[in-house]
Write a protein that holds these residues in place. Structure first.
Motif, PDB file in Angstrom:
ATOM      1  N   ILE A 313       0.846  -1.207   0.000  1.00  0.00           N
ATOM      2  CA  ILE A 313       0.000   0.000   0.000  1.00  0.00           C
ATOM      3  C   ILE A 313       0.876   1.248   0.000  1.00  0.00           C
ATOM      4  O   ILE A 313       1.989   1.254   0.527  1.00  0.00           O
ATOM      5  CB  ILE A 313      -0.988   0.018   1.188  1.00  0.00           C
ATOM      6  CG1 ILE A 313      -0.246  -0.173   2.518  1.00  0.00           C
ATOM      7  CG2 ILE A 313      -2.068  -1.017   0.996  1.00  0.00           C
ATOM      8  CD1 ILE A 313      -1.170  -0.088   3.731  1.00  0.00           C
ATOM      9  N   LYS A 318      -2.237   6.753  -7.245  1.00  0.00           N
ATOM     10  CA  LYS A 318      -1.670   5.908  -8.303  1.00  0.00           C
ATOM     11  C   LYS A 318      -1.151   6.803  -9.437  1.00  0.00           C
ATOM     12  O   LYS A 318      -1.903   7.644  -9.956  1.00  0.00           O
ATOM     13  CB  LYS A 318      -2.755   4.963  -8.829  1.00  0.00           C
ATOM     14  CG  LYS A 318      -2.219   3.948  -9.807  1.00  0.00           C
ATOM     15  CD  LYS A 318      -3.308   2.947 -10.180  1.00  0.00           C
ATOM     16  CE  LYS A 318      -2.770   1.942 -11.160  1.00  0.00           C
ATOM     17  NZ  LYS A 318      -3.756   0.925 -11.522  1.00  0.00           N
ATOM     18  N   ASP A 347      -0.800  -7.639  -4.409  1.00  0.00           N
ATOM     19  CA  ASP A 347      -1.957  -6.736  -4.552  1.00  0.00           C
ATOM     20  C   ASP A 347      -1.470  -5.342  -4.197  1.00  0.00           C
ATOM     21  O   ASP A 347      -0.971  -5.138  -3.086  1.00  0.00           O
ATOM     22  CB  ASP A 347      -3.065  -7.127  -3.557  1.00  0.00           C
ATOM     23  CG  ASP A 347      -3.707  -8.435  -3.954  1.00  0.00           C
ATOM     24  OD1 ASP A 347      -3.797  -8.692  -5.163  1.00  0.00           O
ATOM     25  OD2 ASP A 347      -4.091  -9.198  -3.038  1.00  0.00           O
ATOM     26  N   ASP A 349      -2.216  -1.138  -3.814  1.00  0.00           N
ATOM     27  CA  ASP A 349      -3.258  -0.110  -3.721  1.00  0.00           C
ATOM     28  C   ASP A 349      -2.603   1.217  -3.353  1.00  0.00           C
ATOM     29  O   ASP A 349      -1.581   1.248  -2.663  1.00  0.00           O
ATOM     30  CB  ASP A 349      -4.320  -0.517  -2.681  1.00  0.00           C
ATOM     31  CG  ASP A 349      -5.673   0.122  -2.998  1.00  0.00           C
ATOM     32  OD1 ASP A 349      -5.738   0.954  -3.929  1.00  0.00           O
ATOM     33  OD2 ASP A 349      -6.651  -0.200  -2.302  1.00  0.00           O
ATOM     34  N   LYS A 371      -9.017   5.125   2.865  1.00  0.00           N
ATOM     35  CA  LYS A 371      -8.678   5.796   1.598  1.00  0.00           C
ATOM     36  C   LYS A 371      -8.522   7.291   1.852  1.00  0.00           C
ATOM     37  O   LYS A 371      -9.205   7.842   2.717  1.00  0.00           O
ATOM     38  CB  LYS A 371      -9.818   5.596   0.589  1.00  0.00           C
ATOM     39  CG  LYS A 371      -9.695   4.321  -0.207  1.00  0.00           C
ATOM     40  CD  LYS A 371      -9.291   4.664  -1.648  1.00  0.00           C
ATOM     41  CE  LYS A 371      -8.961   3.413  -2.446  1.00  0.00           C
ATOM     42  NZ  LYS A 371      -7.919   3.646  -3.435  1.00  0.00           N
TER      43      LYS A 371
END
Ligand SMILES: Cc1cc2nc3c(=O)[nH]c(=O)nc-3n(C[C@H](O)[C@H](O)[C@H](O)COP(=O)(O)OP(=O)(O)OC[C@H]3O[C@@H](n4cnc5c(N)ncnc54)[C@H](O)[C@@H]3O)c2cc1C
Length: 475
Positions: A313, A318, A347, A349, A371
């Motif tokens: 993370i 991004k 994964d 993010d 977030k």
């Protein structure tokens, strides 16, 4: 320029690697060399562009069009001579440099850049294979003795440059072996340690002395060192890791990335057999906090150890797939990078804030996140997005959120060195606030790259030579 239309005939060739499924089973390097023809074709893509931005994009000022031309003509020794004239250690940069030269290659304006880094590695490997890479003999002895503190790429480069000028060089290193982050930070699958050992052996052959397991500021005081040598260069790196002072930080399973990576490097070098369970991700769910290169190294290492699941993370949003208008060529492209470690399974993010570590009976069981929306990146302002709270179940978490600055206790405080606003060693033309003590690499510029460390080591050595000539020679 051997073939002025090479860039019209040949596309950029992808580097060939062992497949992710196969390479994840070992820690060795996995790049597969091209054929002779392929290297020549790729080198011929270098255009006669007049102003080689690649050369100014490279911190070392490597004469890239010249070595590409020599490779195209099959003159590999000439290519190596050109490369070596500006770069002490092309075997390192050819493997692990993020290649700012390629980011500023003129061909990259409307096509794909020349594959400079891969060509550089091949030139360097051939030089070792053919025996062109020999210990560099020093000129007549100058009678001066210089101490270098720290044996990372900055220390090694400055030592080699000083030795060439006839100075007697001693490198002090607190770790068991020389190499700095080349040895203890960067994983073997990016840079096998035999490559570091090969270089250190050559340096020993020309009389550079390595005193490992010695910490300046603890085993030898800063002032003792200064008294013993005509000049001192500090190349101590940026070793203070950024922490995440949130709830649950002390839970068993939360580690600094460097502790994990160093342990794996020491295991492979059979330097340790301790803390095996503490740093082993086999069968575990791992969260890597930090989306940069150190984080990617944790991903690759976790997968090789057999992690069940790896999540990475990042606080920033991004990056885009292509350059934004505000980030034009030849600037470093702020675009999404997918490393070979990412290809092996993770994964990822972005725009994720870590709120707290949660656990049971002192052991980590998860990372709580939310977030965020970036309000003002320049002012580092963001806001949490309500309703996006999440718990990522995990057994281990690695903090890969960078390094603050060089260590202040010990050496730096004993010398009483002036620091810059970020806590790095302040210098003026590589000279610190202490007379005749110089600094180079990450301890001076903050956490950076191997290519910058080599460039800084060269420049600091040059500053020392000038100092010795002007100030000490007269005394
Ligand atoms: C995990 C990781 C992966 C990286 N991957 C890449 C990559 O792929 N490509 C890239 O270009 N860059 C990479 N970097 C960055 C790069 O490794 C550094 O920028 C570079 O090594 C800095 O070189 P240096 O010589 O200044 O310091 P370092 O390599 O940090 O070396 C400093 C040395 O000084 C020694 N030392 C410190 N204090 C003392 C003392 N008082 N007495 C004696 N010795 C002392 C330390 O033990 C260490 O060996 C990575 C960094 C990390 C952490």
């Amino acid at each position: 320029m051997g073939d002025v239309t090479g860039f019209l005939k040949h596309d950029r060739l992808k580097k060939e690697n062992e497949t992710p499924e196969s390479r994840v089973n070992h820690f060795k390097e996995f790049a597969i060399p091209w054929s002779e023809r392929q290297y020549k074709d790729q080198a011929s893509r270098c255009m006669d562009c007049g102003v080689p931005f690649c050369q100014s994009g490279c911190p070392l000022g490597n004469k890239i069009p010249d070595f590409n031309d020599a490779v195209y003509r099959g003159e590999w020794k000439e290519a190596w001579q050109v490369l070596k004239s500006t770069n002490n250690f092309p075997e390192f940069t050819g493997r692990i440099c993020p290649a700012p030269c390629e980011a500023s290659c003129v061909l990259g304006l409307n096509s794909k850049a020349v594959n400079i880094e891969h060509i550089e590695k091949e030139i360097s490997e051939r030089a070792f294979l053919e025996g062109w890479e020999q210990p560099i003999e020093k000129v007549e002895s100058s009678g001066f003795a210089v101490a270098v503190v720290g044996s990372g790429p900055a220390g090694l480069a400055s030592a080699e440059e000083l030795n060439k000028e006839g100075h007697k060089v001693t490198i002090y290193e607190r770790d068991r072996e020389a190499g700095g982050l080349l040895r203890y930070g960067i994983p073997d699958f990016k840079l096998e340690k035999r490559v570091v050992e090969r270089r250190v052996s050559l340096m020993k052959e020309v009389g550079i002395s390595f005193k490992t397991g010695v910490e300046i500021g603890r085993n030898i005081s800063a002032l003792e060192l200064k008294e013993k040598y005509d000049s001192v260069i500090l190349c101590t790196g940026s070793t203070v890791p950024r922490d995440l002072a949130i709830e649950g930080r002390t839970l068993d399973g939360v580690h600094y990335a460097m502790d994990f990576l160093k342990h794996q490097n020491q295991l492979l070098a059979i330097e340790t057999q301790e803390h095996l369970a503490q740093y082993n991700t086999k069968g575990k769910r791992v969260v890597v906090i930090g989306g940069g290169d150190t984080g990617a190294d944790c991903v690759g290492t976790s997968n090789r150890q057999g992690a069940e699941q790896v999540t990475q993370i990042e606080l920033l949003e991004k990056p885009s797939l292509l350059r934004l208008k505000t980030n034009p060529w030849p600037e470093w492209p702020m675009i999404l990078s997918t490393s070979t470690s990412h290809e092996e399974g993770v994964d990822r993010d972005w725009a994720i804030l870590t709120k707290r570590f949660v656990g049971k009976k002192g052991k980590l069981t998860g990372v709580e996140t939310i977030k965020i929306n970036w309000v003002d990146k320049d002012q580092f302002q963001y806001e949490e997005v309500p309703g996006t709270e999440n718990l990522i179940p995990c057994d281990m978490a690695f903090l890969a959120i960078g390094f603050s600055h060089t260590e202040h206790k010990g050496l730096v405080s004993q010398f009483g060195l002036k620091l810059d606003v970020r806590g790095n060693i302040h210098t003026n033309d590589y000279q610190t606030s202490e007379e005749n003590v110089f600094a180079a690499g990450d301890c001076r510029r903050g956490q950076s790259l191997v290519v910058w460390a080599i460039a800084e080591g060269r420049k600091a050595a040059n500053a020392v030579c000038k100092y010795l000539e002007l100030n000490v020679a007269e005394v």
